[in-house]
Design a protein around this motif. Structure first.
Motif, PDB file in Angstrom:
ATOM      1  N   LYS B 154       0.980  -1.188   0.136  1.00 57.45           N
ATOM      2  CA  LYS B 154      -0.137   0.020  -0.062  1.00 57.45           C
ATOM      3  C   LYS B 154       0.835   1.281   0.226  1.00 57.45           C
ATOM      4  N   GLN B 157       1.877   2.112  -3.569  1.00 60.34           N
ATOM      5  CA  GLN B 157       0.878   2.735  -4.262  1.00 60.34           C
ATOM      6  C   GLN B 157       0.638   3.986  -3.817  1.00 60.34           C
ATOM      7  N   ALA B 158       0.966   4.179  -2.496  1.00 61.52           N
ATOM      8  CA  ALA B 158       0.791   5.844  -2.086  1.00 61.52           C
ATOM      9  C   ALA B 158       1.668   6.557  -2.801  1.00 61.52           C
ATOM     10  N   ARG B 160       3.172   6.095  -5.768  1.00 63.28           N
ATOM     11  CA  ARG B 160       2.742   6.336  -7.032  1.00 63.28           C
ATOM     12  C   ARG B 160       1.905   7.396  -7.129  1.00 63.28           C
ATOM     13  N   ASP B 161       0.776   7.368  -6.401  1.00 61.30           N
ATOM     14  CA  ASP B 161      -0.015   8.365  -6.257  1.00 61.30           C
ATOM     15  C   ASP B 161       0.112   9.794  -5.994  1.00 61.30           C
ATOM     16  N   ASP B 162       0.912   9.842  -5.004  1.00 63.78           N
ATOM     17  CA  ASP B 162       1.552  11.075  -4.360  1.00 63.78           C
ATOM     18  C   ASP B 162       2.628  11.050  -3.444  1.00 63.78           C
ATOM     19  N   LYS B 280      -6.256  -0.279 -12.689  1.00 60.18           N
ATOM     20  CA  LYS B 280      -6.597   0.616 -11.487  1.00 60.18           C
ATOM     21  C   LYS B 280      -6.188   1.815 -11.601  1.00 60.18           C
ATOM     22  N   VAL B 281      -5.371   2.080 -12.291  1.00 60.44           N
ATOM     23  CA  VAL B 281      -4.785   3.638 -12.595  1.00 60.44           C
ATOM     24  C   VAL B 281      -4.564   3.877 -13.924  1.00 60.44           C
TER      25      VAL B 281
END
Ligand SMILES: Nc1ncnc2c1ncn2[C@@H]1O[C@H](COP(=O)(O)OP(=O)(O)O)[C@@H](O)[C@H]1O
Ligand SMILES: [Mg+2]
Lengths: 228, 283
Positions: B154, B157-158, B160-162, B280-281
């Motif tokens: 997780k 992925q965090a 990756r997002d920001d 998912k992205v």
């Protein structure tokens, strides 16, 4: 003292975004940072949270110097913050957004969401939330992360009136709970109502520090806001 | 005859699956656009080939293929993951040219353009080698499934997002990005080893961009940040690729025709499914 900012300066090229700022945040108080657009408020937040290295000055959190630490260590030392432009993990669920802040159980997460008026299932993807709801999620995340100082950058900016009211009541509750908060906020009536202390910034310099009633009367503050 | 063809195809799907899943960990789950992924596949393939043709037992070579790819991946990541996205992509693309040059010119080690023939089988029987390959792929799927659903996964992925938001929540994003590449390159190396023992030969063409285009097409078609998607992408595009063997085009054109077909398929999928089949992205 929760936070002490001493002589912080930061230049961007020729622009003195922050110019020798000093102020303090006492424990269990709400201190608001106000000033016109471009005064350097967000830059100060970025310096305090380690995202921007200051050119000079020192910052202490609970008497420990933090201005030489990377952002994640400053966060671990006890600062939680939100951003003027919300930063949620947009491809991740509400639950996973919160899990990054602190791996508490689902029950605690649900209670927290309720307390910030975000009535959405935990498995909702963050990008499906409205901007205002994303702000609420970001606030919930900052609250869930273990911290001693909470820094909020214009929490009520860019959201609809209903969420604005909700955010205000959340802040009032946090104040009652005795939280230590450094707040950037444009709504003057609200600032005067909720703050214990106000720091006025203008063109990167601290113009005045005082209690809300003294700030409201100050000529120079009025000038900075209304333009001469 | 048909069965033999099926067994050989399925074996190659196993190492493609590992390779694409590993790339998905870096690109899809962590947001690190590693355009040099095939370098680590090649390092794995060459490590296995060189060691086993010098009498080292295959299991030793197989593990070392993964480890050596991962050690190099970790070192390179430690230097480069602080770069902004597009610069990271450029530097990792540069690795491909370096790897190609080394594999062509360090003749005493790699035999240059001649390549290394006679890479021994791990298992003589093709059917059992297919089973073995899928057992390894299965372990890889299981490991990545556990990882991407764990707290560590997780955090990736965090990031990756920001990345800034992950950092101000107390996560050492540098460490996690290096970790992601370390794991990704380990599996790329393992896939390379399976490949070398499958076709019993390695040459500098493992670093060809054409090969990478095939691999990244499978990733994007299946969807970023979805393990299921990667597996579907591998099977789907491999079937297309096999089918094209039976379309009559001149041999000198087949590579180009394939690349065009992959890209057209990708465009069609992305028009109807902007995130890829199970993605998912956003791509
Ligand atoms: N990263 C940056 N690069 C260049 N200039 C910047 C940067 N960040 C802020 N500034 C400049 O610094 C000044 C203060 O900006 P900011 O701290 O965002 O003000 P405020 O939050 O009080 O509105 C502005 O003039 C702004 O243009
Ligand atoms: Mg600002």
């Amino acid at each position: 003292m929760m936070l002490s900012v001493k002589n912080i300066s930061k230049n961007f090229g020729g622009i003195k975004a922050v110019d020798g700022c000093s102020f303090e945040v006492k424990e269990n108080t709400i201190t608001s940072l106000i000033g016109p657009n471009g005064a350097g408020k967000t830059t100060l937040f970025n310096v305090i949270s380690g995202l921007t290295a200051p050119d000079s000055g020192t910052i202490k959190l609970l008497n420990k110097k933090i201005n030489n630490l990377p952002p994640y260590k400053i966060a671990q030392a006890g600062i939680s913050r939100t951003f003027q432009l919300t930063k949620v993990f947009k491809n991740m669920s509400i639950k996973d957004n919160l899990l990054i802040a602190n791996n508490t159980g689902e029950d605690k997460m649900k209670k927290l969401l309720e307390s910030v008026y975000l009535q959405k299932p935990l498995n909702t993807t963050a990008s499906e939330l409205s901007y205002g709801q994303q702000r609420l999620l970001e606030l919930a995340r900052a609250l869930l992360k273990p911290h001693s100082l909470l820094m909020l950058d214009e929490p009520t900016a860019g959201v609809n009136p209903r969420i604005r009211q909700e955010l205000k009541s959340i802040l009032k509750r946090l104040r009652k709970d005795g939280k230590t908060i450094l707040l950037i906020e444009h709504d003057m009536d609200f600032v005067m109502d909720i703050s214990d202390f106000v720091v006025v910034l203008n063109e990167g310099k601290v113009l005045k520090i005082g209690k809300p009633k003294d700030i409201a009367k100050d000529k120079r503050v009025l000038e900075a806001y209304l333009g001469k | 005859m048909i069965l033999d063809y099926f067994v050989i195809l399925m074996t190659s799907l196993a190492f493609y699956t590992i390779l694409v899943l590993a790339l998905n960990l870096a690109v899809g789950f962590t947001g690190l656009i590693n355009l040099g992924h095939m370098v680590f596949f090649g390092i794995g393939a060459y490590t296995s080939a060189i060691l086993t043709t010098h009498g080292i037992p295959w299991y030793f070579a197989f593990i070392l293929a993964g480890l050596l790819a991962s050690v190099l991946g970790t070192l390179i990541a430690a230097i480069t993951v602080r770069l902004k996205g597009e610069y990271f992509a450029m530097v990792t693309l540069g690795l491909v040219f370096i790897a190609t040059a080394i594999s062509r010119n360090w003749i005493s080690l790699t035999r240059g353009a001649l390549g290394i023939p006679g890479v021994p089988d791990i298992i003589r029987d093709n059917f059992y080698y297919m089973i073995f390959s899928w057992a390894v792929a299965g372990l890889c799927i299981l490991f990545l499934y556990k990882l991407t659903n764990s707290e560590t996964g997780k955090v990736l992925q965090a990031i990756r997002d920001d990345e800034t938001a992950a950092a101000i929540l107390g996560k050492n994003t540098y460490f996690y990005k290096v970790l992601s590449i370390a794991i990704s390159t380990f599996f790329a190396g393992i896939a390379g080893s399976l490949f070398a023992h499958h076709i019993n030969f390695v040459d500098p063409s493992v670093f060809d961009l054409e090969f990478f285009i095939f691999v990244i097409s499978m990733l994007i078609a299946g969807g970023l940040a979805s393990l299921k998607g990667s597996i579907v992408g591998v099977f789907g595009l491999s079937i297309v690729s096999e089918a094209m063997r039976y379309i009559v085009v001149s041999p000198s054109l087949i590579g180009a025709v394939r690349d065009i077909v992959y890209v057209v398929i990708l465009i069609i999928i992305l028009i109807y499914k902007p995130k890829g089949i199970f993605g998912k992205v956003d791509v």
